[in-house]
Structures are given as C-alpha cells and as structure tokens.
Design a protein around this motif. Structure first.
Motif, PDB file in Angstrom:
ATOM      1  N   ASP A   1      33.965  37.677  20.633  1.00 16.89           N
ATOM      2  CA  ASP A   1      33.919  37.509  22.009  1.00 16.89           C
ATOM      3  C   ASP A   1      34.676  38.559  22.839  1.00 16.89           C
ATOM      4  OD1 ASP A   1      36.335  36.737  20.858  1.00 16.89           O
ATOM      5  OD2 ASP A   1      36.982  35.692  22.389  1.00 16.89           O
TER       6      ASP A   1
ATOM      7  N   ASN B   1      28.604  31.283  19.221  1.00 23.31           N
ATOM      8  CA  ASN B   1      28.686  30.468  20.268  1.00 23.31           C
ATOM      9  C   ASN B   1      29.282  29.026  20.149  1.00 23.31           C
ATOM     10  OD1 ASN B   1      26.933  29.038  18.697  1.00 23.31           O
ATOM     11  ND2 ASN B   1      25.355  28.920  20.514  1.00 23.31           N
TER      12      ASN B   1
ATOM     13  N   LYS C   1      33.077  23.183  20.239  1.00 25.53           N
ATOM     14  CA  LYS C   1      31.958  22.875  21.126  1.00 25.53           C
ATOM     15  C   LYS C   1      31.285  24.221  21.087  1.00 25.53           C
ATOM     16  CE  LYS C   1      34.321  25.426  24.909  1.00 25.53           C
ATOM     17  NZ  LYS C   1      34.736  25.208  26.456  1.00 25.53           N
ATOM     18  N   PHE C   2      29.904  24.122  21.560  1.00 27.25           N
ATOM     19  CA  PHE C   2      29.210  25.203  21.912  1.00 27.25           C
ATOM     20  C   PHE C   2      29.279  25.955  23.112  1.00 27.25           C
ATOM     21  CE2 PHE C   2      26.507  22.906  18.574  1.00 27.25           C
ATOM     22  CZ  PHE C   2      26.569  23.838  17.398  1.00 27.25           C
ATOM     23  N   THR C   3      29.298  27.187  23.129  1.00 27.08           N
ATOM     24  CA  THR C   3      29.261  27.773  24.634  1.00 27.08           C
ATOM     25  C   THR C   3      28.075  28.237  25.217  1.00 27.08           C
ATOM     26  OG1 THR C   3      29.478  30.017  23.509  1.00 27.08           O
ATOM     27  CG2 THR C   3      31.458  29.083  23.926  1.00 27.08           C
ATOM     28  N   ASN C   4      27.161  27.989  24.528  1.00 26.49           N
ATOM     29  CA  ASN C   4      25.649  28.115  24.984  1.00 26.49           C
ATOM     30  C   ASN C   4      24.551  27.340  24.188  1.00 26.49           C
ATOM     31  OD1 ASN C   4      24.668  29.786  23.123  1.00 26.49           O
ATOM     32  ND2 ASN C   4      25.625  31.507  23.581  1.00 26.49           N
ATOM     33  N   LYS C   5      23.357  27.340  24.606  1.00 28.07           N
ATOM     34  CA  LYS C   5      22.238  26.545  23.873  1.00 28.07           C
ATOM     35  C   LYS C   5      21.633  27.011  22.828  1.00 28.07           C
ATOM     36  CE  LYS C   5      21.988  23.212  28.073  1.00 28.07           C
ATOM     37  NZ  LYS C   5      21.023  22.652  28.868  1.00 28.07           N
ATOM     38  N   GLU C   6      22.039  28.177  22.487  1.00 25.78           N
ATOM     39  CA  GLU C   6      21.320  28.962  21.571  1.00 25.78           C
ATOM     40  C   GLU C   6      21.356  28.564  20.357  1.00 25.78           C
ATOM     41  OE1 GLU C   6      21.327  33.831  19.617  1.00 25.78           O
ATOM     42  OE2 GLU C   6      22.717  33.287  21.442  1.00 25.78           O
ATOM     43  N   ASP C   7      20.297  28.327  19.495  1.00 18.01           N
ATOM     44  CA  ASP C   7      20.394  27.936  18.081  1.00 18.01           C
ATOM     45  C   ASP C   7      20.790  29.048  17.144  1.00 18.01           C
ATOM     46  OD1 ASP C   7      19.645  25.023  18.579  1.00 18.01           O
ATOM     47  OD2 ASP C   7      17.479  25.884  18.729  1.00 18.01           O
ATOM     48  N   GLN C   8      21.997  29.021  16.700  1.00 18.25           N
ATOM     49  CA  GLN C   8      22.462  29.964  15.710  1.00 18.25           C
ATOM     50  C   GLN C   8      22.565  29.604  14.433  1.00 18.25           C
ATOM     51  OE1 GLN C   8      26.084  31.644  17.438  1.00 18.25           O
ATOM     52  NE2 GLN C   8      25.119  32.778  19.007  1.00 18.25           N
TER      53      GLN C   8
END
Length: 374
Positions: A244, A358, A305-312
């Motif tokens: 990060d 994320n 939590k996820f910080t964005n909606k990207e599928d990782q």
C-alpha cells in the motif's frame, strides 16, 4: 553516558558510552537507502533527527574470499548530519524504539544494493544444504554488487558475530527474482545460518518486497509469496507488507518512514511486548472446500474489508488453469464462488508483479499476495 578506561602499558579512554539494545539492519538497496538518496519529506526528517540515545554504526561495503575478523568504522550519535547518510528505515525504526522503550538504541547498518541473499550467507550454510549452490548458479552476474555465495558475509557479517544483538531487520529480495521460486529455501537458510553463528534465536523482522513492474513474468510476486511462507513456517519471524505504500514504477519507494515504523511496531509488540495492538494485515489461516464454494478464514480479521471492487481471487482447476472468481465477505470469512470450476486445486490472491492487495483489516494494513494448494 558511561566512560570506559582500559589501562596497561598505555591507557585508552572511551567516552560517551551508552548501554542499550543493538539491532542489525541488513539487506540490499532499500535498506541502504538514506534520506540523502531521496525519501518523502527528507529535509523535515533530517532536521528532526536529534536523538542522543540513538547511535549509528555503518559497516563499509566490501567483499572477501576469506572470512574477516576486523572492521573499520565508529559509532556516531544520531544528528541531522549523521542521519542523512544512514539507512532511513533503520533510523525510523530505532528512533521509535528508543522513544517507546526509553532505552538507548544502537543500529548497525550492513547493507549493499543489488545483492542476493546467497552473498550474505556463510560457507557453512551451503555445506549443510548442497542444493543451495545449484540455486545460486541461477543468479546472473551483475555489475553493482557481489553475486556469489558468502562473499559479503565473510567481510560484512562475520566480523560482528562476536557482538550481541537484540535482533535483525531485513529488506531484500529484488535481486533474487532470477531464482524466485527458491527464495523461501534460501531465506530460511540465511536466518538459520545467522542464528547459528550468533548462537541466539533472535527475532528476524523483514520487509516483503513491494509490487514493482519487473516486465514480463511473475517473478516479483513469486518472491513475495516465498517471503510470506517464511513468516508462516519459521518461528520468531515477522513480515511487514508494504504493497500500500510502494510504487510500481520505482523499485525504491520513497516512503521509508512507514516501513521503519511498521518494523518497530513488530518489535514492540512481539519482542518487547510493550504494546497490545494488531500489527499485521489479514493472514490466511484456514481453507474449507464446500460444494461450489471455498471458505477462507483469516487471522487478524477484525474489520476485514475490501478497499475496492476489483476481483483479486483466482482459483485453478485440475488442469492448473486459473480463473477469477467472485469473493463475498461474510463476517470475518471470505466465500469464493467456484461454480463451473471442476475439481479446484489452487487459490491465489493479488497475483501479479504490480497487483496491489485490496484486502485489509481494521488497522488498514494489507494482506499479502499468496498462492496456496487446496
């Protein structure tokens, strides 16, 4: 400060001696990087570097075919003049330790940019594990530092073995992308080697290399995953994740302060037991396979939590082909939808040289990228 007098045929007087905790800061260029090399808010940090209870000792860069027992150099008080050319990470680490412990802190910098882990290991380590020599042969010759096994160890580590240290902080790995898939074996051997030489099971806290655009391939993320395995499998070690606060276009990220503070937090919580707080991001703890889904349980999962909606998250089928899957957060677990994937075999997360994790917890610290078998 104390004064030490040695008297024989002549007399030697040592002034301004402090007794406290000594930490060794080692690795390659990111550990070597000083404020003068270019860090965020360099002028401000240089001006604030006034702490008489923090002392620096820099081991001059050199290599040798023969094990050495002597060093040139001297301890220096932390001042704006001395701090600006010393390891920035080590300075931020030591300054926080001193302020929290209220004890003197000595920092020994023994680091060399562009060097692989193999160069920092003794001959004994290679005698105990013959395969390490074959792994070292995968490393290419480079102009900026010794690449061959134990050349640096013999000149920059061997001479300080007789001196007691509290522990080690380490930042290295970029120069092992050529034999990335073997890094856990190499790095574990290095830690064991140093502990054997010091005859002490000291804490070994290290920085996971930051995501960076190495070009084609996955060697960067493979090293990160190998580093993660060491923290899982080796006692009294801890890994600081910095995805990060890195820079995928710069192999030398300029935010060295937060790296040093995160290392200090590891020591204060796990070694000195002075603070009671979470100092790690989410760490995968358990995997459960169910019909059309996989349930992942994490340690340090409060506030997950996820910080964005990207599928990782990706899952591989029995042929080894990975496919991105939908991940759903349920409390402190993550559920992966594997419908349509026949006989899932592997899971990986944030996989790629420049992929930024994320997944975080209440601390805001990110989870490491990883690949695991099911």
């Amino acid at each position: 400060p104390f004064q030490i007098k040695l008297k024989g045929y002549n007399e030697i007087l040592l002034d301004d001696i402090l007794i406290g905790e000594v930490w060794l800061a080692s690795g390659q260029s990111n550990m070597e990087w000083s404020a003068n090399s270019g860090i965020d808010e360099a002028a401000k940090h240089i001006d604030e570097a006034r702490n008489e209870e923090v002392r620096f000792f820099e081991v001059i860069k050199r290599s040798s075919e023969n094990e050495q027992d002597n060093l040139t150099g001297k301890w220096q008080v932390c001042t704006p003049e001395t701090m600006q050319n010393f390891s920035a990470i080590a300075y931020f680490f030591g300054d926080k330790l001193q302020k929290e412990l209220k004890n003197p802190i000595g920092l020994i910098q023994s680091a060399w940019g562009g060097t692989p882990a193999e160069a920092w290991m003794s001959e004994k380590a290679f005698e105990l594990d013959a395969e390490l020599s074959n792994i070292a042969k995968m490393l290419p010759d480079q102009p900026w530092g010794p690449q061959k096994p134990h050349l640096i160890y013999k000149a920059m580590i061997a001479p300080i073995i007789d001196f007691n240290i509290a522990g080690v902080i380490w930042y290295q790995g970029e120069s092992n992308t050529s034999n990335a898939e073997h890094y856990e074996r190499v790095f574990s051997a290095l830690i064991k080697d140093w502990r054997d030489k010091w005859q002490k099971d000291f804490p070994f806290y290290y920085v996971q290399i930051a995501p960076y655009d190495y070009g084609e391939g996955e060697n960067g993320v493979v090293v990160r995953n190998e580093q993660r395995k060491v923290s899982v499998n080796m006692a009294n070690t801890a890994m600081v994740v910095v995805s990060d606060i890195g820079n995928i276009k710069d192999i030398h990220p300029k935010n060295k302060k937060d790296v040093g503070l995160r290392l200090a937090d590891q020591a204060l919580v796990k070694h000195y037991q002075l603070m009671n707080k979470t100092v790690d991001g989410p760490v995968l703890e358990k995997i459960e396979k169910e019909k059309n889904r996989i349930v992942l349980t994490f340690k340090n999962a409060v506030g997950l939590k996820f910080t964005n909606k990207e599928d990782q998250f990706e899952v591989a089928n029995k042929e080894g082909t990975f496919r991105k899957v939908k991940a759903t957060m349920k409390g402190e677990t993550i559920h992966l939808n594997t419908k349509g994937i026949e006989d899932p075999q592997k899971i990986r997360f944030a996989w790629g040289n420049i992929v930024l994790s994320n997944l975080t917890n209440e601390t805001g610290l990110p989870a490491s990228s990883f690949e695991v078998d099911l």
